[in-house]
Write an enzyme that holds these catalytic residues in place. Structure first.
Site, PDB file in Angstrom:
ATOM      1  N   LYS A   1       0.828  -1.206   0.000  1.00  0.00           N
ATOM      2  CA  LYS A   1       0.000   0.000   0.000  1.00  0.00           C
ATOM      3  C   LYS A   1       0.865   1.260   0.000  1.00  0.00           C
ATOM      4  O   LYS A   1       0.627   2.190  -0.783  1.00  0.00           O
ATOM      5  CB  LYS A   1      -0.935   0.013   1.213  1.00  0.00           C
ATOM      6  CG  LYS A   1      -1.867   1.219   1.236  1.00  0.00           C
ATOM      7  CD  LYS A   1      -2.747   1.212   2.468  1.00  0.00           C
ATOM      8  CE  LYS A   1      -1.973   1.640   3.699  1.00  0.00           C
ATOM      9  NZ  LYS A   1      -2.831   1.816   4.886  1.00  0.00           N
TER      10      LYS A   1
ATOM     11  N   ASP B   1      -6.515   1.228   0.975  1.00  0.00           N
ATOM     12  CA  ASP B   1      -6.577   1.458   2.412  1.00  0.00           C
ATOM     13  C   ASP B   1      -7.974   1.072   2.896  1.00  0.00           C
ATOM     14  O   ASP B   1      -8.754   0.459   2.168  1.00  0.00           O
ATOM     15  CB  ASP B   1      -6.237   2.916   2.743  1.00  0.00           C
ATOM     16  CG  ASP B   1      -7.290   3.891   2.231  1.00  0.00           C
ATOM     17  OD1 ASP B   1      -8.256   3.455   1.545  1.00  0.00           O
ATOM     18  OD2 ASP B   1      -7.165   5.095   2.515  1.00  0.00           O
TER      19      ASP B   1
END
Length: 216
Positions: free
Chosen positions: A118, A136
């Site tokens: 991420k 997220d």
């Protein structure tokens, strides 16, 4: 235009100015800010990074610091002890292996302490304009509610979004999903009554079926 394309185009129309909420001036600042933002709010990170980067603008500037000194600088951020360790280790690698420059290659980014997929996606997308979708909590929640994805697994959700959405829209979609999650599709309860995507939304459709007594 199919349903998924309608969702994506509507999101982009709703949030034409969607962008990264973290404040940064260069790839290094974004990298450190994103490491700090793990399990913390962007707002809390933005409160400390201006002073932090003013005092330590490059990876080399961090190296003379002890871990306890870095901890004091970021102590208002959750998990600050682990993050201080990761920041120091990452800065050392950047200096020793990359001449103080943040790499723009995914595998090299993900090899840095405190940097997962991420975080790498955030840096690639925003600092280097390389198409990527950072999943997220907002992206995971909203994409599944809308029906763009059907998995609670972060990697599977990223794959699903990449399959459905043109590559040139990946980065923009990432920001739009975050904006929508913060402003309308809240974690506790989605504000479906004022959502422009309700007609296309899987969650809203299922809820309407339940109200009518025709749901599964």
């Amino acid at each position: 235009m199919d349903r998924d394309s309608l969702i994506v185009s509507t999101l982009i129309e709703m949030y034409p100015d969607a962008c990264c909420a973290l404040h940064y001036k260069n790839p290094f600042e974004l990298l450190i800010a994103t490491i700090l933002a793990a399990q913390a709010t962007d707002k809390s990170v933005n409160q400390i990074t201006p002073d932090l980067f003013a005092r330590y603008p490059t990876p080399a500037d961090f190296l003379p610091l002890s871990q306890s000194e870095v901890e004091k600088e970021i102590r208002t951020i959750g998990l600050y002890k682990n993050k201080a360790r990761h920041i120091l280790a990452t800065c050392r690698i950047l200096v020793e292996k990359y001449g103080g420059v943040v790499p723009s290659v995914r595998t090299e980014l993900e090899a840095l302490p405190g940097v997962g997929r991420k975080t790498a996606n955030v840096v690639l997308s925003n600092a280097f304009n390389i198409p990527a979708i950072a999943v997220d909590t907002h992206v995971l929640r909203v994409s599944n509610r809308l029906g763009l994805s059907d998995s609670k697994d972060v990697w599977k959700t990223e794959q699903r979004l990449m399959e459905k959405v043109p590559e040139e829209l990946w980065s923009q979609l990432h920001h739009c999903l975050i904006y929508h999650g913060r402003q309308v599709c809240h974690a506790r309860k989605a504000d479906c009554e004022r959502c422009q995507l309700a007609l296309y939304c899987q969650l809203y459709s299922n809820e309407q079926l339940e109200v009518r007594g025709t749901g599964p």
